[in-house]
Design a protein around this motif. Sequence first.
Motif, PDB file in Angstrom:
ATOM      1  N   GLN A 160     -10.120   1.891  -0.455  1.00 53.84           N
ATOM      2  CA  GLN A 160      -8.707   1.521  -0.534  1.00 53.84           C
ATOM      3  C   GLN A 160      -8.482   0.241   0.272  1.00 53.84           C
ATOM      4  O   GLN A 160      -8.961   0.112   1.399  1.00 53.84           O
ATOM      5  N   GLY A 168      -8.047   0.132   4.288  1.00 53.75           N
ATOM      6  CA  GLY A 168      -6.955   0.961   3.774  1.00 53.75           C
ATOM      7  C   GLY A 168      -7.223   2.448   3.907  1.00 53.75           C
ATOM      8  O   GLY A 168      -6.360   3.218   4.357  1.00 53.75           O
ATOM      9  N   GLY A 169      -8.427   2.868   3.530  1.00 46.11           N
ATOM     10  CA  GLY A 169      -8.763   4.289   3.611  1.00 46.11           C
ATOM     11  C   GLY A 169      -8.748   4.801   5.044  1.00 46.11           C
ATOM     12  O   GLY A 169      -8.309   5.929   5.303  1.00 46.11           O
ATOM     13  N   ASP A 191       0.003   6.420   5.821  1.00 44.02           N
ATOM     14  CA  ASP A 191       0.298   6.185   4.410  1.00 44.02           C
ATOM     15  C   ASP A 191       1.788   6.314   4.162  1.00 44.02           C
ATOM     16  O   ASP A 191       2.234   6.512   3.033  1.00 44.02           O
ATOM     17  N   ASP A 210      -6.081  -2.624   2.170  1.00 41.15           N
ATOM     18  CA  ASP A 210      -4.835  -2.836   2.912  1.00 41.15           C
ATOM     19  C   ASP A 210      -4.732  -4.329   3.203  1.00 41.15           C
ATOM     20  O   ASP A 210      -5.610  -4.895   3.859  1.00 41.15           O
ATOM     21  N   THR A 245     -10.685  -3.807   3.568  1.00 41.79           N
ATOM     22  CA  THR A 245     -11.097  -2.476   3.096  1.00 41.79           C
ATOM     23  C   THR A 245     -10.810  -1.380   4.126  1.00 41.79           C
ATOM     24  O   THR A 245     -11.359  -0.287   4.031  1.00 41.79           O
ATOM     25  N   ALA A 263      -1.930  -0.366  -6.232  1.00 38.95           N
ATOM     26  CA  ALA A 263      -2.227   1.039  -6.528  1.00 38.95           C
ATOM     27  C   ALA A 263      -3.110   1.178  -7.763  1.00 38.95           C
ATOM     28  O   ALA A 263      -3.832   2.177  -7.903  1.00 38.95           O
ATOM     29  N   ASP A 312      -6.715   1.623  -6.819  1.00 37.37           N
ATOM     30  CA  ASP A 312      -7.121   2.948  -6.334  1.00 37.37           C
ATOM     31  C   ASP A 312      -7.489   3.873  -7.495  1.00 37.37           C
ATOM     32  O   ASP A 312      -8.354   4.730  -7.360  1.00 37.37           O
ATOM     33  N   THR A 368       3.764   3.422  -5.088  1.00 40.15           N
ATOM     34  CA  THR A 368       2.904   3.873  -6.192  1.00 40.15           C
ATOM     35  C   THR A 368       3.015   2.947  -7.395  1.00 40.15           C
ATOM     36  O   THR A 368       2.132   2.951  -8.254  1.00 40.15           O
ATOM     37  N   ARG A 414       0.829  -1.204   0.000  1.00 41.49           N
ATOM     38  CA  ARG A 414       0.000   0.000   0.000  1.00 41.49           C
ATOM     39  C   ARG A 414       0.866   1.257   0.000  1.00 41.49           C
ATOM     40  O   ARG A 414       0.360   2.372  -0.133  1.00 41.49           O
TER      41      ARG A 414
END
Lengths: 309, 83
Positions: free
Chosen positions: A146, A97-98, A106, A148, A95, A58, A61, A53, A50
Motif C-alpha cells: 500500500q 502505507g501498509g 487508516d 502513502d 511504500t 485506492a 490496492d 475509497t 489514502r
Amino acid sequence: MDLRDGTVASADWAAWTCRVRLAVTDPAALDDARALLTDDLADVDLACSRFRTDAELALLDGAHGRWVSVSPLLIEALGVALRAARLTDGDVDPTVGGALVELGYDRAVEDIDPGLVPPVLRPVAGWQTVELDIEAHRVRVPDGVQLDLGATAKAWTADRSAAEIARRTGSGVLVSIGGDVAVAGRAPEGGWRVRVEDVTGDPSGPASPGSATVTITDGGLATSSTRARRWQRGGVQVHHLLDPRTGLPPVPAWRTVSAAAGSCVDANTVSTATVVRGHGAWPWLRELGVPVRLVTEHGDVLTGGGWPA
Amino acid sequence: MRPTDPITTRRRGHRRVRAVTAAVAGTALAGTGVLTVVVAADHPAAAAAETSSATTGTDRVQPSGGLGRAPSSGVPHASSGGS
C-alpha cells in the motif's frame, strides 16, 4: 477569514486535516488565488488520498499486482514520491502505507483504535518495487503493498499551486499546507516571514516557545515533527513519520526539523529524511548544504547550511 | 552574413526537436529510478537523456536563494511546523 496586512492579503482554512494559509502580495488576486488552490487541493485529494475509497490511489490496492491506468496527476505525484525516495536512499519511501495502516492510521488520528497489541517491526517493501510508466500513464505495485504519498503530496501541491497562482495572477504568493510552505513570484519587501515551530499554528497568534522566524524569497520551507499526529498503539506512543527499514517510528533524535530548498518538496524531503536518519543525517546535510534547523528531543536547537543565527 | 539554406535550417530544426524531446525525457527520468528502466526500454532518446539528467544536476535537492533573519517586528506570513 481574510486578513489584509499592508500589501499582503491572506486567507486561512482547513483541508486534508491541515491548516492551509494562502497569502498574496496583490490583494486583488486573493479570490482567484483561493479558487485555484481550492481546486488543486480537491484534485490532488481525489487522486492521492489514502483515506478515500473513491481516490485513484485506492485502485492500486485492488489491482493485486497488475498494471493500472491512472491520471497524469497521480503519475506526477508518484514520480515526485519516488524521486524523494531515491534522493534519500529510501528514507522517504511511499511504500509505508501498509505500515501506517498496521499502526491504525487508516482514519483520522483522533479516531484511531489504541489497540492492545504492540507494533511489530516489519520493513516495508521498498520504493524500488513500484513500477511507473509515464508514457502509458500506468503504474504497477506489488500485491499487498500500500502506498502513502503523505510525505510529499502536501509539499508538491504547495509548489505547483504557488507556481500556477503566480503565473495566472502575476502576484507574489505564499502557499502553506500544513506548514509545508512554497512561495512564487515576487516576494513582499523583506521577504516572506515564516515562523518555524514544532506544530503548525496560527501565524497571527503568539509565538510558541522555542520557535524562530526567518524570511524566504523563493523556493520552499518545510518542517517535519514528531510532535504532530501522535497516537497510542498497543501501549506505545507512535507517530506518522516511519523508518521504512523497520515500519516503525525512528529512534528519537530530532523532534522537529525544518529545511529550506529550491522547492517545498525538496525542503520536505530533507526535513523528513533527517527525522528518519536521526544523528546519522549530519554528513548528508553537510553534503547538501541547504539551510536546516534541528530541534532535539530536549529542545536544543542546532542549525546548519546557512540557517540564520 | 551567409545566405540561409532552407534544407540546413530544416535539419537544424529537427535536431532541436530531438534535443527538446531528450531534455523532456531527461526531466521525466529524473523522477524515478524504476521509470528509468521502463522508459529506456521504449525510447531510444532515453539513453542520451539519462546521461543528460545525470549531468545537469536536476536529480538532486535543489538549493534555494537562502534564508534571512526576520525583523523582530511584524506578524509572520505563515507558520511551518509538523501537521
